[in-house]
Every structure is written in structure tokens, then in C-alpha cells.
Design a protein around this motif. Structure first.
Motif, mmCIF file in Angstrom:
data_model
loop_
_atom_site.group_PDB
_atom_site.id
_atom_site.type_symbol
_atom_site.label_atom_id
_atom_site.label_comp_id
_atom_site.label_asym_id
_atom_site.label_seq_id
_atom_site.Cartn_x
_atom_site.Cartn_y
_atom_site.Cartn_z
ATOM 1 N N LEU A 1 3.146 3.301 -7.327
ATOM 2 C CA LEU A 1 2.370 4.059 -8.305
ATOM 3 C C LEU A 1 2.414 3.372 -9.670
ATOM 4 N N VAL A 2 3.593 2.897 -10.054
ATOM 5 C CA VAL A 2 3.745 2.194 -11.333
ATOM 6 C C VAL A 2 2.864 0.947 -11.343
ATOM 7 N N GLU A 3 2.864 0.198 -10.244
ATOM 8 C CA GLU A 3 2.030 -1.006 -10.141
ATOM 9 C C GLU A 3 0.550 -0.687 -10.313
ATOM 10 N N GLY B 1 11.387 6.247 1.715
ATOM 11 C CA GLY B 1 10.878 5.206 0.847
ATOM 12 C C GLY B 1 10.322 5.705 -0.477
ATOM 13 N N ILE B 2 10.861 6.815 -1.008
ATOM 14 C CA ILE B 2 10.349 7.370 -2.258
ATOM 15 C C ILE B 2 10.422 6.359 -3.400
ATOM 16 N N ASP B 3 11.476 5.532 -3.437
ATOM 17 C CA ASP B 3 11.564 4.511 -4.475
ATOM 18 C C ASP B 3 10.398 3.528 -4.370
ATOM 19 N N ASP B 4 10.036 3.151 -3.142
ATOM 20 C CA ASP B 4 8.927 2.224 -2.912
ATOM 21 C C ASP B 4 7.594 2.846 -3.327
ATOM 22 N N VAL B 5 7.408 4.129 -3.018
ATOM 23 C CA VAL B 5 6.165 4.814 -3.376
ATOM 24 C C VAL B 5 6.024 4.889 -4.888
ATOM 25 N N VAL B 6 7.095 5.261 -5.582
ATOM 26 C CA VAL B 6 7.039 5.354 -7.047
ATOM 27 C C VAL B 6 6.768 3.969 -7.648
ATOM 28 N N MET C 1 0.846 -1.187 0.000
ATOM 29 C CA MET C 1 0.000 0.000 0.000
ATOM 30 C C MET C 1 0.889 1.247 0.000
ATOM 31 N N ILE C 2 0.475 2.240 -0.732
ATOM 32 C CA ILE C 2 1.203 3.500 -0.802
ATOM 33 C C ILE C 2 0.800 4.340 0.410
ATOM 34 N N PRO C 3 1.793 4.875 1.169
ATOM 35 C CA PRO C 3 1.443 5.675 2.346
ATOM 36 C C PRO C 3 0.739 6.974 1.974
ATOM 37 N N LYS C 4 -0.220 7.357 2.782
ATOM 38 C CA LYS C 4 -0.937 8.619 2.585
ATOM 39 C C LYS C 4 0.020 9.781 2.856
ATOM 40 N N PRO C 5 0.060 10.778 1.955
ATOM 41 C CA PRO C 5 0.912 11.944 2.212
ATOM 42 C C PRO C 5 0.462 12.664 3.488
ATOM 43 N N HIS C 6 1.422 13.164 4.233
ATOM 44 C CA HIS C 6 1.086 13.865 5.474
ATOM 45 C C HIS C 6 1.132 15.377 5.323
ATOM 46 N N ARG C 7 1.734 15.860 4.245
ATOM 47 C CA ARG C 7 1.871 17.296 4.038
ATOM 48 C C ARG C 7 2.053 17.545 2.546
#
Length: 129
Positions: free
Chosen positions: A84-86, A76-81, A1-7
Motif C-alpha cells: 500500500l505504501v508503494e 502477510g499483513i506487513d507485506d500488504v501494508v 501485487m496486493i492480495p484481494k481481500p476475501h472477507r
């Protein structure tokens, strides 16, 4: 799961950073900080409710500025991207260096540009090797 942005931050690309600084500081009364890491410098200000405004002196084209940038708090920006690709999201700019950290750009379903930013002191991936 992609983490929800906090800001989130709104980023403006401006033609004259000194003129922009004078307008937002003197006309609108927003306290701005000059930061190093981009030439000649970049500006950051936070409104009372926490919305951050960021200004870089560079060519801006209508449609790519202002830009909404989501901050990744824990890293974890690599994980988030990758997440998103997935999900089939179009990545415009893969993870790359940005002042003080890392950034990536992607499109929402209507083609609006969005971005991610992560401080350089956080790990690019949270997955165990």
C-alpha cells in the motif's frame, strides 16, 4: 501485487457494550458471540450472507466508526501494508497488535478510513528471509 481481500467486517465503537448487545440480539435478532481480548469484552456476529459485525466498547468519533475492515486470510499483513505504501496510500496506523492478531489502518483517496486485520496465528510476512 496486493492480495484481494476475501472477507470484510464492519466494526463499531460503542459507548455501552451491554446495551449494544441487547439491541442487536433482542431487537434485531442477530446472534452475537462475546469474545475476550478487549475490556470488558467484544462482540462478533455474522449475518446470513457472511457480513461480519464487530463491536468494541470505546470512544467512537463520527467519521471513524463504523469502520470497514478487510480480513487478510493467508497472512502477510506487513507485506500488504508495504505494498500500500508503494502505491502511495496514506497509512494512518501501522501494523499493531489487535485482539487475536494484528491490524493496520489506511485512507482511501477520499480520506475514508479503512482497515486490515490478520489473525495472530498467521505469519506477518510471507516473504522468504
Amino acid at each position: 501485487m496486493i492480495p484481494k481481500p476475501h472477507r470484510a467486517s464492519i466494526v463499531f465503537y460503542v459507548a455501552d457494550i451491554a446495551r449494544t448487545e441487547a439491541f442487536y440480539r433482542d431487537t434485531l435478532g442477530i446472534e452475537l458471540n462475546r469474545l475476550e481480548g478487549a475490556e470488558p469484552f467484544w462482540l462478533q456476529g455474522t449475518l446470513d450472507q457472511g457480513l461480519e459485525l464487530v463491536f468494541f466498547e470505546m470512544e467512537g468519533v463520527r467519521g471513524n466508526t463504523p469502520a470497514l475492515i478487510f480480513d487478510i486470510a493467508e497472512g502477510g499483513i506487513d507485506d500488504v501494508v508495504a505494498g500500500l505504501v508503494e502505491k502511495g496510500v496514506t497509512i494512518v496506523t501501522p501494523v499493531s497488535e489487535a485482539p487475536g492478531g494484528w491490524s493496520a489502518d489506511f485512507l482511501d483517496p477520499d480520506g475514508f478510513g479503512l482497515g486490515l486485520y490478520q489473525s495472530g496465528d498467521k505469519p506477518r510476512s510471507l516473504k522468504k528471509a
